[in-house]
Write a protein that holds these residues in place. Structure first.
Motif, PDB file in Angstrom:
ATOM      1  N   PRO A 115      31.667  55.310  23.046  1.00  0.00           N
ATOM      2  CA  PRO A 115      31.248  56.638  22.581  1.00  0.00           C
ATOM      3  C   PRO A 115      29.747  56.906  22.731  1.00  0.00           C
ATOM      4  N   ASP A 146      27.828  58.320  16.471  1.00  0.00           N
ATOM      5  CA  ASP A 146      28.205  58.692  17.840  1.00  0.00           C
ATOM      6  C   ASP A 146      29.647  59.182  17.955  1.00  0.00           C
ATOM      7  N   THR A 147      30.176  59.844  16.922  1.00  0.00           N
ATOM      8  CA  THR A 147      31.563  60.298  16.956  1.00  0.00           C
ATOM      9  C   THR A 147      31.714  61.747  17.411  1.00  0.00           C
ATOM     10  N   LEU A 191      34.664  62.164  19.650  1.00  0.00           N
ATOM     11  CA  LEU A 191      34.796  60.911  20.392  1.00  0.00           C
ATOM     12  C   LEU A 191      35.487  59.874  19.521  1.00  0.00           C
ATOM     13  N   THR A 236      37.210  55.535  25.406  1.00  0.00           N
ATOM     14  CA  THR A 236      37.045  56.542  24.366  1.00  0.00           C
ATOM     15  C   THR A 236      37.911  57.745  24.684  1.00  0.00           C
ATOM     16  N   VAL A 252      38.143  61.546  24.358  1.00  0.00           N
ATOM     17  CA  VAL A 252      37.231  62.663  24.137  1.00  0.00           C
ATOM     18  C   VAL A 252      38.064  63.930  23.982  1.00  0.00           C
TER      19      VAL A 252
END
Length: 145
Positions: free
Chosen positions: A15, A75-76, A98, A105, A107
């Motif tokens: 991510p 970082d999500t 993410l 990952t 998305v």
């Protein structure tokens, strides 16, 4: 008339690496179809863009808009709302979410666009699907390429 469109894609990256591409707004004209210019206008205390101005042109339509960005923890994801818009769009809201998957990952891209010009419903739906698909495929190619 504004309706939310959504799509997902699996990308072979962590991510953090994907988010780094998403928030490199100045490089959007290199890989995001229709984006002609992107300029960061404001940053937060961590150096992340919080306001970005865009110029867009596609299918005979042009628009200028400024978006405000917010960041999810760890970082999500990232989300945006319209600060100002002119031309073919009135309002844009959306997000990238993410979700880590054992080294890859998933998305998910959600987008809601209120147009500033009349467009038949079937064309709007087709344009929304195309925008989602090209955004996700462009991101995947940029990250994995």
């Amino acid at each position: 008339m504004a309706g939310q469109s959504e799509g997902s894609i699996e990308i072979e990256a962590e991510p953090g690496r994907i988010l780094a591409v998403i928030v490199d707004f100045e490089s959007y004209p290199e890989w995001a179809d229709g984006i002609r210019r992107a300029e960061v206008r404001a940053r937060d205390d961590h150096g992340r863009a919080t306001e970005v101005a865009f110029e867009f042109a596609a299918m005979g339509f042009t628009a200028s808009y400024t978006l405000a960005y917010g960041y999810a923890p760890e970082d999500t994801g990232v989300s945006w709302t319209t600060v100002a818009a002119s031309g073919a769009v009135r309002d844009i809201r959306g997000e990238y979410v993410l979700e880590p998957l054992d080294g890859d990952t998933e998305v998910t891209y959600r987008l809601t666009v209120e147009l500033g010009v009349p467009v038949p419903g079937f064309l709007k739906k087709r344009a929304d699907r195309t925008a989602i698909r090209t955004a996700l495929e462009g991101l995947k190619k940029r990250v994995e390429g």
